[in-house]
Write a protein that holds these residues in place. Structure first.
Motif, PDB file in Angstrom:
ATOM      1  N   ASN A 173       0.866  -1.170   0.000  1.00  6.71           N
ATOM      2  CA  ASN A 173       0.000   0.000   0.000  1.00  6.71           C
ATOM      3  C   ASN A 173       0.907   1.224   0.000  1.00  6.71           C
ATOM      4  O   ASN A 173       1.252   1.763   1.053  1.00  6.71           O
ATOM      5  CB  ASN A 173      -0.905  -0.024   1.229  1.00  6.71           C
TER       6      ASN A 173
ATOM      7  N   ASP B 228      -0.065   4.606   1.867  1.00  6.52           N
ATOM      8  CA  ASP B 228      -0.317   4.681   3.298  1.00  6.52           C
ATOM      9  C   ASP B 228       0.555   5.763   3.924  1.00  6.52           C
ATOM     10  O   ASP B 228       1.742   5.905   3.594  1.00  6.52           O
ATOM     11  CB  ASP B 228      -0.037   3.330   3.959  1.00  6.52           C
TER      12      ASP B 228
ATOM     13  N   ASP C 198      -1.414  -0.594  14.705  1.00  6.88           N
ATOM     14  CA  ASP C 198      -2.570  -0.001  14.023  1.00  6.88           C
ATOM     15  C   ASP C 198      -2.253   0.284  12.562  1.00  6.88           C
ATOM     16  O   ASP C 198      -3.102   0.083  11.674  1.00  6.88           O
ATOM     17  CB  ASP C 198      -2.985   1.295  14.729  1.00  6.88           C
ATOM     18  N   ALA C 199      -1.020   0.729  12.290  1.00  6.32           N
ATOM     19  CA  ALA C 199      -0.644   1.047  10.911  1.00  6.32           C
ATOM     20  C   ALA C 199      -0.632  -0.211  10.047  1.00  6.32           C
ATOM     21  O   ALA C 199      -1.083  -0.189   8.890  1.00  6.32           O
ATOM     22  CB  ALA C 199       0.724   1.722  10.885  1.00  6.32           C
TER      23      ALA C 199
ATOM     24  N   VAL D 102      -2.370  -3.016  10.483  1.00  4.49           N
ATOM     25  CA  VAL D 102      -3.742  -3.488  10.272  1.00  4.49           C
ATOM     26  C   VAL D 102      -4.480  -2.569   9.298  1.00  4.49           C
ATOM     27  O   VAL D 102      -5.281  -3.036   8.476  1.00  4.49           O
ATOM     28  CB  VAL D 102      -4.483  -3.580  11.620  1.00  4.49           C
ATOM     29  N   ARG D 103      -4.210  -1.268   9.383  1.00  6.91           N
ATOM     30  CA  ARG D 103      -4.862  -0.324   8.473  1.00  6.91           C
ATOM     31  C   ARG D 103      -4.395  -0.517   7.029  1.00  6.91           C
ATOM     32  O   ARG D 103      -5.194  -0.510   6.094  1.00  6.91           O
ATOM     33  CB  ARG D 103      -4.549   1.110   8.921  1.00  6.91           C
ATOM     34  N   ALA D 104      -3.080  -0.716   6.835  1.00  7.68           N
ATOM     35  CA  ALA D 104      -2.532  -0.833   5.484  1.00  7.68           C
ATOM     36  C   ALA D 104      -2.781  -2.199   4.869  1.00  7.68           C
ATOM     37  O   ALA D 104      -2.919  -2.314   3.643  1.00  7.68           O
ATOM     38  CB  ALA D 104      -1.035  -0.530   5.503  1.00  7.68           C
TER      39      ALA D 104
ATOM     40  N   PRO E  21      -5.318  -4.977   5.896  1.00  6.07           N
ATOM     41  CA  PRO E  21      -6.375  -5.532   6.754  1.00  6.07           C
ATOM     42  C   PRO E  21      -6.431  -7.054   6.672  1.00  6.07           C
ATOM     43  O   PRO E  21      -6.557  -7.618   5.584  1.00  6.07           O
ATOM     44  CB  PRO E  21      -7.657  -4.896   6.188  1.00  6.07           C
TER      45      PRO E  21
END
Length: 621
Positions: free
Chosen positions: A131, A134, A510-511, A513-515, A517
């Motif tokens: 990603n 991101d 968090d980064a 999991v966000r980038a 999923p």
């Protein structure tokens, strides 16, 4: 024996027939027996035709013909067009009588599926398409070094490193080489006789791990991977054709080494970047082709006594087992079902499992920690215990090269060492960081604080079990630019810095999991995180780890002094085999395979007089 060179001459003999192979030495032409030609030459006949090869002269005849600079690999047994073993000539030149054989295809089809009994020494952490947009894990320009930025962290991290298994730290400058190409390496030590570990080696270990857990671009990807590999067609065993694509073609654009300063992934920004063709390629005026990293590894100091850190071996040293060369042409191991890096299905043909557009690469190569090694595995290493099983299932002394006919084997296929770093040896070093973002710091702290039972791999000999180390943070003193300004404004250091660990670790998780999923499982459900942790912990099923082996009867055997892992890959081409290297996080292992269909009889003589099938033994776990 001194090596000579000659020209490889290959002459086609007609459709479907094996070519004739000659060696030209000066004006003389020789017709060597196929058994004197290395399998590595036979695999590349079309490519090597007309080029120089190395050989030995025995009675004036060329023997052990190999690639220039390569090793002699005994050739595989020939298979005739009908799929049957080709009769071998008897002493009188005629064929030896053989029992009638079924067609190979039927015998292979009827073979039962074999149960796994070992793990391959290496596997892969998947590297899915990145990603790149991101905000934290995507591509960015590097920050400057001329000031402490207000929202970024700078300071030092004190780290301890403890050896779980022996470490190989060879002193390459003082290596001794025999006439036959065998090299012996002393241990690299400092003026006090303690192990001397280069800071650059620690930096390389950390960068490789950081690339994996941030899914960064590959820092290096050899230009040779742009060339398409070849495979042998089953219908024409002595002709090879190109795969439709190269490894470079299968590597997603977002994972290729950065080509410009605004394409730097997290690992590039933290550890530094140099454009691949910085020295040779053209560049526009003012173009930046390198960026200094934000992390520096200080001197690595041994904190154990010399007696507790160094184990020496009397000359001529400990002969290590043969390390197998990478086999990227084995698509079932290196090629993925898709760009996401998943293992391929079993039973695919070589062509279907090979390099084809739309497929992907398995990812970043890793060597899982060998957690199943039995007690005493590293004791008395110079004694040949390679044929003695220990534990259940049987483990063997895989790191030592076995005796052959009672003689030590020291040649150009293996190396000897005069010492190693002992298990339990402790080292310390400082990491100096400047202007790390919260997520960049969080990724580093996550790596340095892996849960108990997780190990990095460091140094040489990792396929043989060497190089497992544990890292721990001893002290952490980092501040944001804002905190540093307040400190200097106050003219004294009245308050200790805030501990950023919790915030940084949460920001990193968090980064990720966000980038990327995951379908389930949160942070540890992300494929490259889950797989990286599996590599650090090691397999949990207690199977031994060693290079693939094919044996006479297809049952697990002790290691051979000749190595010969290529025999397993030959056997794996048969119907009923065709095993793929499974995803590391769910890997259940691979089976030993029979050298020939039907197995039984004709195997190599036992080296140590042990039982024929070593499924268990008397060693302690």
């Amino acid at each position: 024996m001194a090596l000579e060179r000659g020209e490889l001459v290959v002459r086609e003999t007609g459709k479907g027939k094996s070519p004739r192979i000659h060696i030209r030495i000066g004006a003389a032409m020789f017709n060597p027996a196929r058994g004197e030609i290395s399998q590595t030459v036979l695999d590349r006949l079309a490519e090597l035709a007309g080029k120089e090869v190395e050989l030995e002269r025995v009675g004036g005849q060329p023997k052990r013909i190999r690639e220039v600079g390569g090793s002699f690999v005994p050739p595989q047994r020939e298979i005739s067009e009908g799929g049957q073993d080709r009769p071998q000539s008897g002493r009188g030149g005629g064929s030896q009588p053989r029992r009638p054989q079924e067609p190979q295809e039927r015998r292979e089809r009827d073979m039962p599926r074999r149960q796994p009994d070992f793990h391959n020494p290496y596997n892969f952490v998947p590297a899915p398409p990145r990603n790149t947009s991101d905000a934290d894990l995507g591509d960015q320009r590097p920050v400057d070094h001329d000031a402490f930025l207000m929202d970024r962290y700078s300071g030092s991290i004190r780290v301890h490193m403890t050896a779980k298994t022996p470490l190989l730290v060879p002193d390459t400058e003082r290596a001794q080489e025999r006439a036959n190409g065998h090299k012996t390496f002393p241990l690299r030590v400092d003026a006090d006789g303690k192990p001397l570990i280069p800071a650059s080696s620690v930096r390389g270990m950390l960068r490789s791990a950081y690339e994996a857990v941030t899914n960064s671009r590959f820092g290096r990807f050899s230009e040779s991977h742009k060339q398409r590999l070849k495979y042998r067609q089953s219908q024409r065993p002595f002709s090879k054709v190109d795969y439709p694509a190269s490894a470079w073609d299968l590597l997603h654009d977002s994972l290729r080494p950065a080509a410009a300063i605004d394409q730097l992934s997290p690992a590039d920004r933290v550890f530094g970047w140099v454009k691949v063709d910085a020295d040779t390629g053209s560049r526009s005026r003012g173009e930046r082709v390198a960026a200094r990293g934000l992390l520096r590894v200080g001197p690595v100091r041994c904190e154990s006594s010399t007696a507790d850190a160094v184990e020496r071996f009397a000359a001529p040293g400990l002969p290590l087992a043969i390390l197998s060369a990478p086999k990227p042409q084995q698509g079932r191991f290196y090629v993925a079902r898709s760009p996401n890096g998943e293992a391929q299905s079993e039973d695919l043909s070589k062509q279907d499992a090979g390099y084809t557009l739309g497929m992907g690469l398995r990812g970043r190569k890793v060597y899982p920690h060998q957690t199943s090694l039995p007690d005493g595995h590293w004791d008395d290493p110079t004694a040949d215990r390679t044929q003695q099983p220990h534990g259940t299932p049987a483990h063997h002394q895989e790191y030592r090269r076995p005796l052959k006919n009672g003689q030590e084997q020291r040649d150009d296929q293996n190396r000897s060492i005069l010492g190693w770093v002992k298990r339990g040896a402790k080292f310390g070093f400082d990491l100096q960081v400047q202007n790390l973002s919260t997520v960049e710091l969080g990724a580093l702290l996550w790596l340095l604080g892996l849960q108990e039972g997780c190990f990095f791999r460091f140094g040489g000999g990792k396929p043989l079990g060497f190089g497992s180390v544990r890292l721990e943070v001893v002290s952490l003193e980092v501040r944001t630019g804002t905190d540093l300004r307040a400190r200097y404004d106050a003219w004294h250091d009245a308050t200790p810095p805030n501990d950023p660990r919790t915030d940084a670790l949460n920001a990193f998780r968090d980064a990720v999991v966000r980038a990327y999923p995951p379908a389930a499982g949160g942070f540890e459900g992300v494929a490259f995180i889950r797989t990286f942790l599996t590599a650090c912990r090691g397999h949990g099923d207690n199977l031994p780890i060693h290079y693939p082996r094919a044996t006479a009867d297809g049952q697990p055997d002790p290691p051979s002094p000749d190595g010969e892992s290529f025999k397993w890959f030959v056997a794996n081409e048969r119907d009923g085999a065709r095993h793929a290297l499974r995803d590391l996080a769910s890997d259940t292992g691979l089976p030993t395979l029979p050298e020939r269909i039907g197995g039984g009889g004709g195997g190599r003589p036992r080296q140590g007089g042990g039982p024929h099938r070593n499924r268990g033994g008397g060693g302690r776990r």
